[in-house]
Design an enzyme around this catalytic site. Structure first.
Site, PDB file in Angstrom:
ATOM      1  N   ARG A 153     -13.535  12.498  -2.926  1.00  0.00           N
ATOM      2  CA  ARG A 153     -12.473  11.673  -2.939  1.00  0.00           C
ATOM      3  C   ARG A 153     -11.275  12.428  -2.765  1.00  0.00           C
ATOM      4  O   ARG A 153     -10.156  11.964  -2.217  1.00  0.00           O
ATOM      5  CB  ARG A 153     -12.592  10.859  -4.128  1.00  0.00           C
ATOM      6  CG  ARG A 153     -11.207  10.119  -4.522  1.00  0.00           C
ATOM      7  CD  ARG A 153     -11.182   9.165  -5.780  1.00  0.00           C
ATOM      8  NE  ARG A 153     -12.253   9.289  -6.650  1.00  0.00           N
ATOM      9  CZ  ARG A 153     -12.427  10.262  -7.635  1.00  0.00           C
ATOM     10  NH1 ARG A 153     -11.096  10.877  -7.935  1.00  0.00           N
ATOM     11  NH2 ARG A 153     -13.224  10.222  -8.483  1.00  0.00           N
ATOM     12  N   TYR A 202       4.133  -8.954   7.394  1.00  0.00           N
ATOM     13  CA  TYR A 202       2.659  -9.093   7.463  1.00  0.00           C
ATOM     14  C   TYR A 202       2.374  -9.806   6.242  1.00  0.00           C
ATOM     15  O   TYR A 202       2.402  -9.653   5.189  1.00  0.00           O
ATOM     16  CB  TYR A 202       1.981  -7.600   7.429  1.00  0.00           C
ATOM     17  CG  TYR A 202       0.490  -7.771   7.544  1.00  0.00           C
ATOM     18  CD1 TYR A 202      -0.103  -8.334   8.612  1.00  0.00           C
ATOM     19  CD2 TYR A 202      -0.161  -7.490   6.467  1.00  0.00           C
ATOM     20  CE1 TYR A 202      -1.457  -8.502   8.585  1.00  0.00           C
ATOM     21  CE2 TYR A 202      -1.675  -7.584   6.431  1.00  0.00           C
ATOM     22  CZ  TYR A 202      -2.227  -8.176   7.591  1.00  0.00           C
ATOM     23  OH  TYR A 202      -3.546  -8.225   7.541  1.00  0.00           O
ATOM     24  N   ASP A 212       6.519   0.053   8.340  1.00  0.00           N
ATOM     25  CA  ASP A 212       5.094  -0.316   8.832  1.00  0.00           C
ATOM     26  C   ASP A 212       5.117  -0.269  10.345  1.00  0.00           C
ATOM     27  O   ASP A 212       5.866  -1.100  10.900  1.00  0.00           O
ATOM     28  CB  ASP A 212       4.915  -1.868   8.342  1.00  0.00           C
ATOM     29  CG  ASP A 212       3.428  -2.301   8.803  1.00  0.00           C
ATOM     30  OD1 ASP A 212       2.833  -1.478   9.803  1.00  0.00           O
ATOM     31  OD2 ASP A 212       2.815  -3.153   8.090  1.00  0.00           O
ATOM     32  N   LYS A 249      -5.531  -1.254  13.786  1.00  0.00           N
ATOM     33  CA  LYS A 249      -4.977  -2.072  15.088  1.00  0.00           C
ATOM     34  C   LYS A 249      -4.999  -0.961  16.362  1.00  0.00           C
ATOM     35  O   LYS A 249      -5.949  -0.551  16.884  1.00  0.00           O
ATOM     36  CB  LYS A 249      -3.700  -2.582  14.884  1.00  0.00           C
ATOM     37  CG  LYS A 249      -3.878  -3.481  13.531  1.00  0.00           C
ATOM     38  CD  LYS A 249      -4.509  -4.326  13.233  1.00  0.00           C
ATOM     39  CE  LYS A 249      -4.651  -5.115  12.091  1.00  0.00           C
ATOM     40  NZ  LYS A 249      -3.272  -5.409  11.238  1.00  0.00           N
TER      41      LYS A 249
HETATM   42  C1  LIG Z   1      -3.330  -5.696   9.936  1.00  0.00           C
HETATM   43  C2  LIG Z   1      -1.876  -5.154   9.503  1.00  0.00           C
HETATM   44  C3  LIG Z   1      -1.848  -4.658   7.968  1.00  0.00           C
HETATM   45  C4  LIG Z   1      -2.825  -4.505   7.096  1.00  0.00           C
HETATM   46  O1  LIG Z   1      -3.913  -3.649   7.527  1.00  0.00           O
HETATM   47  P1  LIG Z   1      -5.120  -3.676   7.384  1.00  0.00           P
HETATM   48  O2  LIG Z   1      -5.835  -2.627   7.866  1.00  0.00           O
HETATM   49  O3  LIG Z   1      -5.955  -5.157   7.763  1.00  0.00           O
HETATM   50  O4  LIG Z   1      -5.516  -3.829   5.886  1.00  0.00           O
HETATM   51  C5  LIG Z   1      -0.365  -4.284   7.707  1.00  0.00           C
HETATM   52  N1  LIG Z   1       0.779  -4.593   8.352  1.00  0.00           N
HETATM   53  C6  LIG Z   1       0.500  -4.809   9.710  1.00  0.00           C
HETATM   54  C7  LIG Z   1       1.830  -5.163  10.537  1.00  0.00           C
HETATM   55  C8  LIG Z   1      -0.671  -5.236  10.122  1.00  0.00           C
HETATM   56  O5  LIG Z   1      -0.892  -5.755  11.358  1.00  0.00           O
END
Ligand SMILES: *Cc1c(COP(=O)(O)O)cnc(C)c1O
Length: 381
Positions: free
Chosen positions: A45, A97, A169, A194
């Site tokens: 961890r 988001y 983000d 993504k």
């Molecule tokens: C998908 C997404 C998240 C969250 O990510 P996860 O891997 O699904 O927890 C946060 N910000 C944006 C812009 C996203 O597209």
């Protein structure tokens, strides 16, 4: 050095064996010679060599000093929020988001964190909410799903003057198009699920900072809360990163063509895409995104009803109806009934998510096939 070259060569060759791919250290613990005498690893961890490799690679990609890998994007967001205490406030982009909205509003608000959702496309709107309690300014640029662009440098300067830190983000822009730390931000985070993973086959979250103190704090939180990314998925994200420049460049090229097609279609009311000259902050996007406008587009129909949108999103062949984005296969979704269902309708409408809004994640297929797929779907509405 060219960015593509830098990415490929930020991936280390294994020191022990020369293995050209990063080995998967599938272990929970490490044998010690004597209590506390070890090779830098004691428990998985706290540290794992596969994760350490990914954390180093993403730090380098984002121009930071320390990276942190989490189980999901939301776990990464959660770790940043844990640097706050009761009474602190966040100023956040209004069409944030949906999952981040849920976490802020339904979990952190009850621990006494104040949240203000603001249209950050004008930096002056942010300034109006900054006060001595503001600890974080939380931006996405481009945003999800309306592709709003905020001026990261100007807002970072304003936030710093008020004593607040800035989180970007960067999931939509990717490190190929945008490096927020170089624009003045303090934290950059990604849903590695993504574009970085890139194949819609894993969940991951990443955070990068360039400040020693923030890095120490995040390391402490990562180890204390434990939402780390497992070694197999660290390997897969690294494998994704090997081709991220190629994929994103193709996706951006395709998106420009698809956006042009949509913008001239008679059934389309408006198209949100930072690459269009008609976009409110096109010039800012051009300047802060390396001339790349991303692979995400959203648009709404002249027939602005949920029924019309549902008919459209169930009529495409190559654009698969699914949440998520950034993979090699094109996807589409209906934000108000899918990704942003947890946001109340009046809040959705206020931030530009109308009932017929459709979001596209443009993949790496040939642009002409994607365009003809969309073209036939208009016929089904
Ligand atoms: C998908 C997404 C998240 C969250 O990510 P996860 O891997 O699904 O927890 C946060 N910000 C944006 C812009 C996203 O597209």
């Amino acid at each position: 050095m060219n960015k593509s070259t830098r990415i490929i060569h930020s991936i280390p060759v294994d020191e022990l064996t020369g293995s050209i791919s990063v080995p998967i250290y599938q272990t929970a613990t490490y044998v010690q010679e004597a209590p506390g005498v070890n090779k830098g690893y004691d428990y998985a961890r706290t540290n794992n060599p596969t994760r350490a490799a990914l954390e180093k690679i993403i730090a380098e990609l984002e121009g930071g000093t320390h990276g942190f890998a989490f189980a999901t994007g939301l776990a990464a967001i959660d770790a940043i929020l844990k640097t706050l205490k009761s009474g602190d406030e966040i100023v956040a982009v209004d069409d944030i988001y949906g999952g981040a909205y849920r976490l802020f509003t339904h979990i952190y608000q009850k621990f006494g964190i104040g949240i203000h959702y603001v249209d950050t496309t004008d930096a002056s709107n942010v300034a109006a909410y900054l006060n001595k309690n503001t600890k974080l300014v939380w931006l996405e640029s481009p945003t999800n799903p309306t592709l709003k662009i905020s001026d990261i440098k100007t807002i970072s300067d304003l936030a710093h003057k008020a004593g607040a830190l800035v989180v970007i983000d960067n999931t939509f822009a990717t490190p190929i198009a945008q490096n927020p730390l170089e624009l003045g931000a303090d934290y950059v985070m990604h849903s590695g699920t993504k574009y970085l993973g890139g194949h819609s086959d894993l969940l991951a979250g990443l955070v990068v900072v360039k400040d020693e103190k923030l890095a120490e704090e995040l390391k402490f939180i990562q180890n204390s809360s434990g939402g780390v990314l497992g070694p197999q998925d660290c390997f897969l994200v690294i494998r994704g990163i090997e081709t991220v420049a190629l994929r994103v460049e193709r996706q951006c090229e395709n998106a420009v063509k698809v956006a042009d097609f949509l913008a001239s279609h008679p059934d389309v009311d408006h198209v949100n895409f930072p690459g269009l000259k008609s976009h409110k902050n096109h010039e800012i996007a051009k300047a802060q995104q390396n001339g790349l406008f991303g692979g995400m587009i959203s648009f709404s129909l002249k027939n602005d009803t949920e029924e019309a949108a549902l008919a459209f999103v169930t009529s495409t062949k190559y654009f698969k109806l699914a949440e998520s984005l950034g993979g090699v296969k094109s996807l589409l979704c209906h934000p108000s009934q899918m990704t942003h269902k947890s946001v109340p309708r009046e809040k959705r409408l206020a931030s530009g998510i109308n009932d017929s809004l459709i979001r596209l994640s443009v993949g790496i297929e040939a642009a002409e096939d994607l365009i003809s797929d969309l073209d036939q779907a208009f016929g089904k509405v």
